[in-house]
Motif scaffolding. Structure first.
Motif, PDB file in Angstrom:
ATOM      1  N   ARG A  15      43.739  43.583  23.895  1.00 39.49           N
ATOM      2  CA  ARG A  15      44.078  45.006  23.842  1.00 39.49           C
ATOM      3  C   ARG A  15      44.684  45.492  25.157  1.00 39.49           C
ATOM      4  NH1 ARG A  15      38.318  47.703  22.570  1.00 39.49           N
ATOM      5  NH2 ARG A  15      37.701  46.443  20.807  1.00 39.49           N
ATOM      6  N   CYS A  16      44.404  44.763  26.237  1.00 44.26           N
ATOM      7  CA  CYS A  16      44.704  45.234  27.598  1.00 44.26           C
ATOM      8  C   CYS A  16      46.128  45.755  27.744  1.00 44.26           C
ATOM      9  CB  CYS A  16      44.462  44.101  28.593  1.00 44.26           C
ATOM     10  SG  CYS A  16      44.915  44.518  30.287  1.00 44.26           S
ATOM     11  N   ILE A  17      46.272  46.934  28.388  1.00 48.67           N
ATOM     12  CA  ILE A  17      47.606  47.498  28.639  1.00 48.67           C
ATOM     13  C   ILE A  17      47.982  47.414  30.122  1.00 48.67           C
ATOM     14  CG2 ILE A  17      47.566  48.994  26.591  1.00 48.67           C
ATOM     15  CD1 ILE A  17      46.869  51.355  28.422  1.00 48.67           C
ATOM     16  N   ARG A  18      47.261  46.575  30.884  1.00 50.41           N
ATOM     17  CA  ARG A  18      47.617  46.258  32.275  1.00 50.41           C
ATOM     18  C   ARG A  18      47.741  47.480  33.172  1.00 50.41           C
ATOM     19  NH1 ARG A  18      46.841  42.119  29.693  1.00 50.41           N
ATOM     20  NH2 ARG A  18      48.301  40.420  29.354  1.00 50.41           N
ATOM     21  N   CYS A  19      46.752  48.360  33.120  1.00 48.62           N
ATOM     22  CA  CYS A  19      46.813  49.565  33.946  1.00 48.62           C
ATOM     23  C   CYS A  19      46.175  49.347  35.305  1.00 48.62           C
ATOM     24  CB  CYS A  19      46.133  50.725  33.235  1.00 48.62           C
ATOM     25  SG  CYS A  19      44.341  50.560  33.125  1.00 48.62           S
ATOM     26  N   GLY A  20      45.260  48.370  35.387  1.00 45.94           N
ATOM     27  CA  GLY A  20      44.622  48.094  36.676  1.00 45.94           C
ATOM     28  C   GLY A  20      43.404  48.957  36.981  1.00 45.94           C
ATOM     29  N   ALA A  21      42.994  49.831  36.058  1.00 45.59           N
ATOM     30  CA  ALA A  21      41.842  50.707  36.327  1.00 45.59           C
ATOM     31  C   ALA A  21      40.570  49.896  36.566  1.00 45.59           C
ATOM     32  CB  ALA A  21      41.632  51.691  35.180  1.00 45.59           C
ATOM     33  N   CYS A  22      40.425  48.774  35.854  1.00 50.19           N
ATOM     34  CA  CYS A  22      39.193  47.987  36.018  1.00 50.19           C
ATOM     35  C   CYS A  22      39.162  47.300  37.378  1.00 50.19           C
ATOM     36  CB  CYS A  22      39.020  46.985  34.873  1.00 50.19           C
ATOM     37  SG  CYS A  22      40.299  45.740  34.730  1.00 50.19           S
ATOM     38  N   LEU A  23      40.351  46.996  37.926  1.00 51.59           N
ATOM     39  CA  LEU A  23      40.378  46.414  39.269  1.00 51.59           C
ATOM     40  C   LEU A  23      39.910  47.467  40.276  1.00 51.59           C
ATOM     41  CD1 LEU A  23      42.482  44.667  37.633  1.00 51.59           C
ATOM     42  CD2 LEU A  23      43.697  44.360  39.765  1.00 51.59           C
ATOM     43  N   ASN A  24      40.455  48.686  40.108  1.00 53.68           N
ATOM     44  CA  ASN A  24      40.169  49.742  41.075  1.00 53.68           C
ATOM     45  C   ASN A  24      38.693  50.119  41.118  1.00 53.68           C
ATOM     46  OD1 ASN A  24      42.880  49.811  41.630  1.00 53.68           O
ATOM     47  ND2 ASN A  24      43.298  51.508  40.236  1.00 53.68           N
ATOM     48  N   VAL A  25      38.010  50.008  40.000  1.00 54.56           N
ATOM     49  CA  VAL A  25      36.617  50.444  39.966  1.00 54.56           C
ATOM     50  C   VAL A  25      35.646  49.307  40.291  1.00 54.56           C
ATOM     51  CG1 VAL A  25      36.061  49.994  37.530  1.00 54.56           C
ATOM     52  CG2 VAL A  25      35.077  51.991  38.667  1.00 54.56           C
ATOM     53  N   CYS A  26      36.126  48.076  40.237  1.00 52.29           N
ATOM     54  CA  CYS A  26      35.200  46.930  40.296  1.00 52.29           C
ATOM     55  C   CYS A  26      34.669  46.685  41.706  1.00 52.29           C
ATOM     56  CB  CYS A  26      35.916  45.674  39.807  1.00 52.29           C
ATOM     57  SG  CYS A  26      34.871  44.212  39.887  1.00 52.29           S
ATOM     58  N   PRO A  27      33.345  46.691  41.879  1.00 49.03           N
ATOM     59  CA  PRO A  27      32.781  46.437  43.212  1.00 49.03           C
ATOM     60  C   PRO A  27      33.112  45.034  43.714  1.00 49.03           C
ATOM     61  CG  PRO A  27      31.039  46.537  41.536  1.00 49.03           C
ATOM     62  CD  PRO A  27      32.309  46.971  40.873  1.00 49.03           C
ATOM     63  N   VAL A  28      33.315  44.103  42.802  1.00 52.07           N
ATOM     64  CA  VAL A  28      33.642  42.740  43.236  1.00 52.07           C
ATOM     65  C   VAL A  28      35.104  42.660  43.684  1.00 52.07           C
ATOM     66  CG1 VAL A  28      33.782  40.323  42.541  1.00 52.07           C
ATOM     67  CG2 VAL A  28      31.872  41.741  41.764  1.00 52.07           C
ATOM     68  N   TYR A  29      36.013  43.246  42.875  1.00 55.44           N
ATOM     69  CA  TYR A  29      37.425  43.243  43.276  1.00 55.44           C
ATOM     70  C   TYR A  29      37.604  43.941  44.631  1.00 55.44           C
ATOM     71  CZ  TYR A  29      42.404  43.988  43.566  1.00 55.44           C
ATOM     72  OH  TYR A  29      43.690  44.000  44.022  1.00 55.44           O
TER      73      TYR A  29
END
Lengths: 461, 203
Positions: free
Chosen positions: A306-320
């Motif tokens: 489903r991913c639309i490659r927005c990058g929001a999960c990167l921005n919020v991820c404490p590990v990233y």
């Protein structure tokens, strides 16, 4: 090996890189949240809806792919299919050779990173120039992007200014405005000289065959205003059923990715230019790329498509935020990458099996995802798969003794009684690296084992 | 490649065959994502101007004001859609060099480009360009200043309406503010490949 590969990579990260990645991801995330919740009564419902739309689309690709192919052909575009990275590269090469083209300008596309198109074309003597500012800098540095939306989040202005000086783009100047102006000046003539413009696609509508492209810089627009041939490289999962679904997805994409209501350029392309329009491609090719996606579709992790490659999960991820993108050793970093990258490895899955473990399963990635992908669930499924395939997991404490104890009531009771001894054991001296690393910064609390059983026994009376 | 087509489609069918049921296409109110509160009762041209300001674009309702703005910025040489120039020329007066033909060999000679928009979207402060209405794709992109002439009657209130009205044109582009990037240290810079100044002239 004492740690997982992702830990080893991130341990080598420079402190200022870590700080700048942390700062900019955090601020984008905070702006995103404010924007969505200020403007919409129920943004979570929108995310769920977008997720339902995309889930429907990927579960009906057998219907939609032939449909979109027919629409595109009717609109005057040529449609190609590429099962693998090699086949996708070969298709682009053939299109260029057939036209006698030697120069390509490229807009940012993640699929082209995946298939390493620019390197491939260069090896065959063709020029393939990145035009997105970040990607252009990645290309002149022979580096890799470290974020889906912000490819050079790991670089500072001094490094960029040094690269520009080295490439003959002017004397050292690290003012971001000057850097941008120099790239503008250099690249605009490259567009005009190029014969082929290559872009990706953010969405493809099955109803109309429209390719939707979003950018902020206007580079993909320049590719489509200056060149005579447009090649679209698109993953087969980018389909949406109808045009009307686009407004839901576009409303979410800009806000989730860069905290904008809408990105600057949103293009809807359904074929070559109109005959009355002097500028733009007379020829349009759309290449649908599989490259492992059908295997993901067959797996129990198909929601990731489903991913639309927005990058929001990167921005919020404490590990990233701590590890930055290169630690993921993949085109797709962050939480989405931790799911997608190992899956796209096919039988080389063990090489990336550490990525799904690089998560505390806090669930933030799921909460921000504009298409509501249950990333933590998918991470767990991949951890399971790694276990089933006996992929070694360095740095993970051995759990065999615990498993034995937990399955034998007598052993468990004995351990509870003997646990008191732990109060006197110097934990730092136990020769298990993971335990030592843990004990380095922490101390065990006083033993309270058996209290619950005592309480339960008394309660029963 | 032809073999790849069959191989991919058969893998897709194979992957989906075991699914007992497939996720249904959700039916929803098409207006779900519309920012109703913002739009309700507003004059669309006014809202468009307000929302364009938010994305650091400009909106004017008089050609003379645009000419003044250009002169103040030192942008006196440019391109204008030949169909628009007869009406605009009287407002520009002396001191401007305007061509009605865009020469792609001299893209840097044009400080501004005036083209016709196919419409606008008030909610997002967006100008809509397409192949039929907009005389030259390059003229709306390469100059530092782009002026889109927007007819009041073509302003949509929201994205949902604008998507529904995409129409048969093979190339529609929504332009929301000046071209921009934040690639270098997250610092916002306007005017990357496209215009650094985006203007709507609402008529």
């Amino acid at each position: 090996m004492r740690f997982q590969p992702i830990d080893q990579y991130s341990a080598g990260l420079k402190a200022d890189t870590r700080a700048s990645v942390y700062q900019s991801t955090k601020s984008t995330h905070e702006k995103r949240t404010k924007l969505l919740f200020d403007q919409f009564a129920d943004p979570d419902r929108l995310r769920e809806l977008a997720g339902e739309i995309k889930q429907h689309a990927i579960e009906n690709l057998d219907t939609y792919l032939p449909q979109v192919e027919a629409r595109l052909k009717a609109n005057g575009a040529q449609v190609h299919w590429a099962g693998t990275a090699e086949s996708a590269c070969a298709t682009v090469l053939k299109i260029m050779r057939d036209r006698g083209a030697t120069k390509m300008v490229k807009a940012k596309t993640m699929v082209s990173e995946e298939i390493e198109l620019a390197h491939f074309l260069e090896q065959h003597g063709l020029e393939a120039l990145e035009t997105d500012l970040g990607e252009f800098i990645v290309q002149i540095d022979d580096d890799h992007p470290s974020h889906i939306v912000r490819p050079i989040i790991h670089k500072n202005r001094r490094e960029i200014a040094t690269s520009f000086e080295r490439e003959g783009l002017g004397a050292y100047n690290d003012d971001p405005g000057t850097i941008t102006r120099r790239a503008r000046h250099f690249l605009r003539h490259k567009y005009l000289e190029a014969d082929v413009g290559l872009t990706g696609a953010n969405f493809v509508s099955a109803e109309s065959g429209r390719i939707v492209l979003v950018t902020n810089e206007g580079n993909s627009r320049f590719c489509l205003a200056a060149t005579k041939c447009h090649i679209v490289l698109v993953g087969i999962e980018k389909i949406v059923p109808r045009d009307c679904d686009l407004s839901i997805l576009l409303n979410l994409l800009g806000r989730s990715g860069t905290a904008q209501d809408l990105t600057v350029y949103t293009e809807f392309i359904s074929g070559p230019k109109a005959p009355t329009q002097p500028d733009g491609p007379e020829e349009m090719h759309v290449i649908f790329v599989d490259n492992g996606r059908t295997e993901v579709l067959a797996s129990d992790c198909r929601e990731i498509l489903r991913c639309i490659r927005c990058g929001a999960c990167l921005n919020v991820c404490p590990v990233y935020r701590q590890a930055s993108g290169h630690a993921y050793r993949s085109v797709y970093p962050g939480p989405v990458g931790a799911v997608l990258s190992p899956l796209l490895m096919k039988d080389k899955f063990p090489q990336k099996a550490d990525l799904p473990k690089a998560s505390s399963l806090c669930g933030a990635c799921n909460e921000v995802c504009p298409v509501n992908i249950p990333i933590p669930d998918l991470l767990l499924r991949l951890r399971n798969r790694a276990k089933e395939e006996n992929v070694p997991s360095p740095g993970t404490p051995p759990m065999g003794a615990w498993a034995l104890m937990a399955s034998q009531p007598t052993a468990w009771k004995a351990a509870l009684a003997g646990g008191k001894l732990l109060d006197y054991v110097p934990t730092k001296l136990i020769p298990v690296p993971a335990l030592q690393a843990w004990a380095d910064k922490r101390a065990l609390p006083t033993w309270r084992g058996g209290e619950f059983r005592k309480w339960l026994r008394q309660r029963a009376k | 490649m032809t073999d790849d087509r069959e191989a991919i489609l058969s893998r897709v069918r194979g992957a989906l065959a075991p699914l007992r049921e497939r996720a249904p296409l959700p039916q929803y109110d098409a207006d779900m994502a519309v920012l109703r509160k913002m739009i309700a009762g507003r004059d669309l041209a006014e809202l468009l101007a307000e929302r364009m300001k938010r994305v650091s674009a400009h909106a004017y309702t008089s050609a003379a004001a645009v000419a003044e703005f250009l002169k103040a910025g030192g942008w006196t040489r440019g391109y204008c859609d030949p169909a628009l120039w007869p009406q605009l020329a009287p407002h520009f007066g002396a001191g401007f060099t305007v061509e009605t033909d865009f020469d792609r060999k001299r893209v840097d000679d044009y400080a501004f480009g005036i083209t016709r928009a196919a419409g606008a979207v008030a909610e997002s402060g967006t100008i809509v360009l397409n192949d039929a209405a907009t005389s030259r794709r390059l003229a709306a992109l390469a100059p530092w200043v782009h002026i889109a002439v927007v007819e009041r009657a073509t302003i949509f209130s929201d994205l949902t309406q604008a998507v529904a009205a995409l129409g048969p044109d093979r190339n529609v582009v929504w332009v929301t503010g000046p071209s921009k990037t934040a690639d270098v240290e997250g610092i916002l810079i306007e005017g990357v490949h496209g215009p650094g100044v985006q203007i709507a002239l609402i008529v």
